[in-house]
Design an enzyme around this catalytic site. Structure first.
Site, PDB file in Angstrom:
ATOM      1  N   LYS A 213      67.197  38.679 -30.968  1.00 58.98           N
ATOM      2  CA  LYS A 213      68.073  39.136 -29.574  1.00 58.98           C
ATOM      3  C   LYS A 213      67.925  38.008 -28.443  1.00 58.98           C
ATOM      4  CE  LYS A 213      68.802  43.109 -30.075  1.00 58.98           C
ATOM      5  NZ  LYS A 213      68.344  44.311 -29.478  1.00 58.98           N
TER       6      LYS A 213
ATOM      7  N   GLU B 134      68.996  48.361 -29.322  1.00 64.80           N
ATOM      8  CA  GLU B 134      68.407  48.690 -27.552  1.00 64.80           C
ATOM      9  C   GLU B 134      69.691  48.114 -27.203  1.00 64.80           C
ATOM     10  OE1 GLU B 134      64.611  46.713 -26.272  1.00 64.80           O
ATOM     11  OE2 GLU B 134      65.736  47.608 -24.433  1.00 64.80           O
TER      12      GLU B 134
ATOM     13  N   ARG C   9      61.718  43.163 -41.755  1.00 63.73           N
ATOM     14  CA  ARG C   9      63.258  42.243 -41.594  1.00 63.73           C
ATOM     15  C   ARG C   9      63.383  41.541 -42.113  1.00 63.73           C
ATOM     16  NH1 ARG C   9      62.353  43.398 -35.575  1.00 63.73           N
ATOM     17  NH2 ARG C   9      63.774  41.955 -35.069  1.00 63.73           N
TER      18      ARG C   9
HETATM   19  P1  ATP Z   1      65.472  41.424 -31.714  1.00 61.63           P
HETATM   20  O1  ATP Z   1      63.983  40.990 -32.116  1.00 61.63           O
HETATM   21  O2  ATP Z   1      66.396  40.682 -32.239  1.00 61.63           O
HETATM   22  O3  ATP Z   1      65.864  41.940 -30.538  1.00 61.63           O
HETATM   23  P2  ATP Z   1      64.692  44.453 -32.529  1.00 61.63           P
HETATM   24  O4  ATP Z   1      63.995  45.355 -33.581  1.00 61.63           O
HETATM   25  O5  ATP Z   1      64.053  44.083 -31.226  1.00 61.63           O
HETATM   26  O6  ATP Z   1      65.295  43.046 -32.746  1.00 61.63           O
HETATM   27  P3  ATP Z   1      66.844  46.746 -32.016  1.00 61.63           P
HETATM   28  O7  ATP Z   1      67.762  46.895 -31.035  1.00 61.63           O
HETATM   29  O8  ATP Z   1      65.629  47.263 -31.460  1.00 61.63           O
HETATM   30  O9  ATP Z   1      66.472  45.204 -31.884  1.00 61.63           O
HETATM   31  O10 ATP Z   1      67.225  46.628 -33.618  1.00 61.63           O
HETATM   32  C1  ATP Z   1      67.563  47.830 -34.031  1.00 61.63           C
HETATM   33  C2  ATP Z   1      67.323  48.451 -34.997  1.00 61.63           C
HETATM   34  O11 ATP Z   1      67.626  47.439 -36.407  1.00 61.63           O
HETATM   35  C3  ATP Z   1      65.763  48.555 -35.210  1.00 61.63           C
HETATM   36  O12 ATP Z   1      65.244  49.802 -36.322  1.00 61.63           O
HETATM   37  C4  ATP Z   1      64.991  47.894 -36.148  1.00 61.63           C
HETATM   38  O13 ATP Z   1      63.849  47.892 -36.410  1.00 61.63           O
HETATM   39  C5  ATP Z   1      66.462  46.664 -36.805  1.00 61.63           C
HETATM   40  N1  ATP Z   1      66.180  45.015 -36.769  1.00 61.63           N
HETATM   41  C6  ATP Z   1      66.199  44.283 -36.262  1.00 61.63           C
HETATM   42  N2  ATP Z   1      66.390  43.782 -36.354  1.00 61.63           N
HETATM   43  C7  ATP Z   1      66.065  42.811 -37.981  1.00 61.63           C
HETATM   44  C8  ATP Z   1      66.452  42.779 -39.049  1.00 61.63           C
HETATM   45  N3  ATP Z   1      66.113  41.476 -38.810  1.00 61.63           N
HETATM   46  N4  ATP Z   1      65.873  43.066 -39.670  1.00 61.63           N
HETATM   47  C9  ATP Z   1      66.566  44.243 -40.423  1.00 61.63           C
HETATM   48  N5  ATP Z   1      66.279  45.426 -39.145  1.00 61.63           N
HETATM   49  C10 ATP Z   1      65.966  45.044 -37.976  1.00 61.63           C
HETATM   50 MG    MG Z   2      64.061  43.047 -29.401  1.00 64.61          MG
HETATM   51 MG    MG Z   3      63.345  47.046 -30.724  1.00 64.61          MG
END
Ligand code: ATP
Ligand code: MG
Ligand code: MG
Length: 556
Positions: free
Chosen positions: A268, A32, A258
């Site tokens: 983030k 995102e 994760r």
């Molecule tokens: P955050 O909680 O930091 O905002 P998010 O999952 O909401 O992380 P996205 O931009 O949606 O952020 O993430 C893109 C991809 O990266 C998704 O497929 C997510 O599952 C993966 N991802 C995000 N954080 C991690 C992590 N700590 N370990 C492994 N994969 C991750």
């Molecule tokens: Mg998020």
């Molecule tokens: Mg997400």
């Protein structure tokens, strides 16, 4: 080298290819664009792009942009830059979930026409109440029985902007009694008058993540949709949507755990807070666990990829100490960085018997095992700098560095002897008077052993540099999981490490002066350093960041 491990996702894919369920592999990385990518994303990037490479498939990059308030083009650009820097190439153009808004809308109308979606007037609070809990079933909305015609009319008027934000939603009709709350008539559209970074004000209704993601995957022909474990309970919804639409291709969602990296943060939202509150210099601050921060710090793409390989892929907890990342980076740098000498905490040494012109400059290889890195001159003069740590007035046992009356070898140069210690009024050592043994250039002194070798630079030749010494950003392993006496979480910013940045003036061999930004060196006996990609100006201003020390020195 770490052997390539075959994790469970690779086994699933192999089986799918063998059984003929799939004849190719297509993955995607779906960030995102509401922030910069961090080390957790790096894990997912290495997994998705790595699998595509390994199985001769493709990996798409898709911006998952369905929350217009938080998303913008700066993030879209940064995400592309970071993935490219890591060494991966996405298949075709960058995709955007917003490219599919019209298609998603049409699919929603199809669901309404099939009697599988309805327009609801419950507000958020009522909806929460009707949803029930994990232990009790939910209740059906009183609007659930609206006719197809009424639903279609209302949904079209939602799109046309006839209703206020939040006044209505579109929900799927699944099962309010389901043990999985995600299946209790989930909302798939909400009214939101927000400017979207790509579609502008075209839309005032936006689709929800769960509805958007599976359809986007299907549209792009993704075969294996890899996501983190918190989406496991959303999988039945992912499958329900695709099963109930006229869509032939049905990707398989597979979840993995994760990454949680200790002493830092992989959220983030919280990283955003550090940036907005000015607690760090920006998303690319070298202390940040963002990809751009790690880049500026001097971490290498290879080191980060090696780290991702080492932490593995599984469904069990993936809590990793920061030293694992630092170790991988150090390992990658070892054979890739030329070595030079730098003195970061200088004391002046005057070589009293040194005669200018007597000795030619010696030349030394940039790396003991890599002659292809070439050589540089290591000139000496009457005044040199050595590190304060390499002198002890009262040496501890087994001391092999300099001490009053003692001898030490200057790396690539003479053996020197300390004849006199000069202090200032406060008793602080400010200068050492030493003499060189002129017969020790490139050979051992006659009749005695000198074990210690220290680094040094010639005062007349060295360049002055700003050197930024970075350490861990937080003093707690889990800064966002500390509870106070009242049982509430303590604000994580309280655990910022006040010593996470220390800036010193150092003296470095002259050859670094013209180095381009992002040039990496090992400062012998000190650590790995990189010229700052923003502030270092070749020939004008020398600025180095400490990437990582030579050994793991963190102590709590
Ligand atoms: P955050 O909680 O930091 O905002 P998010 O999952 O909401 O992380 P996205 O931009 O949606 O952020 O993430 C893109 C991809 O990266 C998704 O497929 C997510 O599952 C993966 N991802 C995000 N954080 C991690 C992590 N700590 N370990 C492994 N994969 C991750
Ligand atoms: Mg998020
Ligand atoms: Mg997400």
């Amino acid at each position: 080298a770490t052997p390539e491990v075959k994790h469970f996702i690779k086994s699933i894919i192999e089986a799918d290819l063998e059984s003929g369920k799939r004849d190719h592999v297509a993955t995607r990385f779906p960030p995102e664009p509401n922030g910069y990518l961090h080390v957790g994303h790096a894990k997912s990037i290495c997994l998705n792009f790595g699998i595509a490479d390994e199985f001769g498939g493709s990996c798409k990059l898709r911006m998952d942009d369905t929350n217009p308030e938080k998303e913008n083009d700066e993030y879209v650009q940064a995400i592309q830059r970071d993935i490219t820097w890591l060494g991966f190439h996405w298949d075709g153009a960058v995709r955007f979930a917003s490219d599919y808004f019209e298609q998603l809308y049409q699919y929603a109308e199809a669901l309404i026409m099939a009697g599988k979606a309805f327009v609801d007037d419950l507000n958020a609070e009522q909806m929460r109440e009707y949803r029930g809990s994990l232990t009790s079933p939910g209740r059906e909305s009183p609007y659930r029985t609206r006719s197809v015609e009424e639903n279609l009319d209302l949904f079209r008027r939602m799109r046309a902007g006839e209703f206020a934000d939040g006044a209505k939603t579109l929900r799927l009709k699944i099962d309010m009694a389901s043990g999985n709350v995600n299946l209790r008539d989930p909302v798939i559209y909400r009214i939101r008058r927000a400017h979207h970074h790509r579609t502008g004000d075209t839309w005032c209704i936006y689709p929800m993540y769960d509805y958007t993601h599976c359809i986007s995957d299907a549209i792009e022909g993704i075969t294996h949709s890899l996501c983190t474990l918190e989406f496991e309970d959303h999988r039945p919804l992912y499958d329900w949507v695709l099963d109930n639409l006229d869509i032939e291709h049905h990707p398989q969602q597979i979840e993995f755990s994760r990454l949680e990296l200790l002493s830092t943060m992989t959220s983030k939202r919280k990283l955003n807070q550090l940036v907005t509150e000015g607690l760090v210099g920006g998303w690319d601050d070298p202390r940040m666990p963002t990809i751009s921060g790690m880049r500026r710090r001097g971490y290498t793409p290879g080191g980060i990829r090696l780290f991702a390989q080492r932490i593995g892929i599984s469904k069990s907890e993936n809590v990793v100490d920061l030293s694992v990342l630092e170790g991988a980076v150090r390992e990658d740098l070892e054979n890739a960085s030329p070595r030079v000498m730098a003195v970061l905490d200088p004391i002046k040494v005057t070589l009293s018997n040194f005669q200018d012109g007597v000795t030619a400059a010696r030349s030394a290889p940039f790396h003991p095992h890599h002659p292809e890195f070439g050589e540089r001159d290591v000139p000496i003069s009457r005044e040199i700098w050595i590190d304060r740590d390499d002198f002890a007035e009262v040496p501890p046992p087994k001391w092999q560095r300099l001490t009053p009356g003692g001898e030490v070898r200057l790396r690539y140069s003479y053996v020197i002897k300390c004849d006199e210690v000069i202090k200032d009024a406060d008793g602080r050592v400010v200068e050492l008077k030493c003499s060189i043994d002129p017969d020790t250039l490139g050979q051992n002194p006659v009749g005695r052993k000198v074990k210690g070798v220290i680094h040094w630079v010639s005062a007349g030749h060295a360049v002055e540099a700003e050197v930024r010494l970075y350490d861990r950003l937080f003093t707690e392993e889990r800064p966002d999981a500390v509870r106070g006496e009242d049982g509430q979480y303590v604000d994580f910013t309280r655990f910022l490490n006040p010593a996470s940045l220390r800036t010193v003036t150092g003296f470095i061999e002259a050859c670094v002066k013209t180095a381009e930004p992002e040039t990496r060196y090992q400062f012998e006996r000190v650590g790995y350093f990189v010229t700052d990609r923003i502030d270092h100006v070749p020939g004008e201003r020398v600025v180095f960041n400490r990437t990582v020390s030579l050994r793991d020195t963190w102590s709590k």
